[in-house]
Enzyme design. Sequence first.
Site, PDB file in Angstrom:
ATOM      1  N   GLU A 189       0.831  -1.234   0.000  1.00 26.68           N
ATOM      2  CA  GLU A 189       0.000   0.000   0.000  1.00 26.68           C
ATOM      3  C   GLU A 189       0.851   1.264   0.000  1.00 26.68           C
ATOM      4  O   GLU A 189       0.466   2.293   0.568  1.00 26.68           O
ATOM      5  CB  GLU A 189      -0.975  -0.013   1.196  1.00 26.68           C
ATOM      6  CG  GLU A 189      -2.015  -1.110   1.077  1.00 26.68           C
ATOM      7  CD  GLU A 189      -3.029  -1.159   2.214  1.00 26.68           C
ATOM      8  OE1 GLU A 189      -3.065  -0.224   3.027  1.00 26.68           O
ATOM      9  OE2 GLU A 189      -3.774  -2.150   2.274  1.00 26.68           O
ATOM     10  N   GLU A 307      -5.308  -7.794  -1.093  1.00 25.16           N
ATOM     11  CA  GLU A 307      -6.130  -7.527   0.107  1.00 25.16           C
ATOM     12  C   GLU A 307      -7.407  -6.881  -0.363  1.00 25.16           C
ATOM     13  O   GLU A 307      -7.377  -5.945  -1.164  1.00 25.16           O
ATOM     14  CB  GLU A 307      -5.482  -6.465   1.003  1.00 25.16           C
ATOM     15  CG  GLU A 307      -4.513  -6.952   2.004  1.00 25.16           C
ATOM     16  CD  GLU A 307      -4.033  -5.815   2.922  1.00 25.16           C
ATOM     17  OE1 GLU A 307      -4.837  -4.945   3.297  1.00 25.16           O
ATOM     18  OE2 GLU A 307      -2.851  -5.823   3.236  1.00 25.16           O
TER      19      GLU A 307
END
Length: 377
Positions: A189, A307
């Site tokens: 991320e 995710e």
Amino acid sequence: MKKIIPIALFLIMCSCTEKPNTPINLVDKKATPETVSLYNRIFTLLDKGIMLGHQDDLAYGVNWYNEPNRSDVHDVTGKYPAVVGWEIGHIEIDAPYNLDSIYFDNMKRYIREAHQRGSINTISWHGDNIVTGNTAWDCAQDYVVKSILPGGENHEKYQVWLDRVANFFLDLKDKDGILIPVMFRMYHEHSGGWFWWGSKQCTPQEYKQLWVMTVEYLRDKKNVHNIIYAYSPSETKDETEYLERYPGDEYVDVIGFDCYASGEGTMYNDPETLNAHIERYKTALKHNLDIVINYARKANKIACIAETGMEKFPPEHFFSEIIYNTIKDYKFSYILFWRNAKNRPDHYYVPYKGSNNEDDFRKFVTKPEILMAKDII
Ligand code: BMA
């Protein structure tokens, strides 16, 4: 007759020396045979369907913790997930358990059990901020990465942290003492600005250097050869942004992205707002799948949704319709739903026994495109 024998011999020779369908282009040229074979298996499984993954699946679920062979996914569907995610945050500070209270010794056992069952393990790392000693989310500084790189004041200290990471991987052994191959999804991320390695916290150059330094330290200095390296920014708008901090094809094996349906609390009570969040999520999933699959095809990588999910997934057919219809026509490796926290009533991403959407989830996992542990053996 005389002519046929040499031709037959030639054909036999060709088939013996034939290369596997997918070229072995792993980051680690000294990867263990089991790692190479897992990598090729993941490639082959692309033709079979989309593997279902769940974070921390065997360690705990809603209202339970560390019970033999238990899993919320299994409780609800009678099947184990094909991919299991783990988190090693706090291994770097030599803690006995991770930031979500899983003892590392137990985690190693769960990884072994999942592996034995045929599931694939993937590992993330929310390592602490080495400058402040706070968590990975302490992102107020823009010099943490710089301080870790060669010449930086924390370079040596970070190597000690990496030694502990390396020791964890080197201690993942099956019942015969053979190293278990796993994916390592580092510094994820990073296109967002909420971790110390994020886009507001370091330059693209520094991020790439951090990645390369970590791979080279684990692979070449510590001789860790059971890792498949995975790259997963948050949502990005196009390939240019996706690759802005990409360390290069020779340093990445699997490419994915993290993408969540946003919103929580009161917005769930307003159908219109809820619908807007769901529509945004579907568009984001498709858009990012397009980016990742397209690049995976060009670079011969494995694509995944690293995710995802929606806390409490309030829409009735969240899995069998919303998720399924969004992903079913794409060819990618796996979709991993985030964790079912044991004592945070709002923080669960797949159904548990007694929760909403149990039937819907069972319907989802029996779709022909969705693969569970048993389907990938
Ligand atoms: C986040 C949340 C946190 C958790 C972290 C690392 O998304 O689930 O509660 O500590 O991941 O697993």
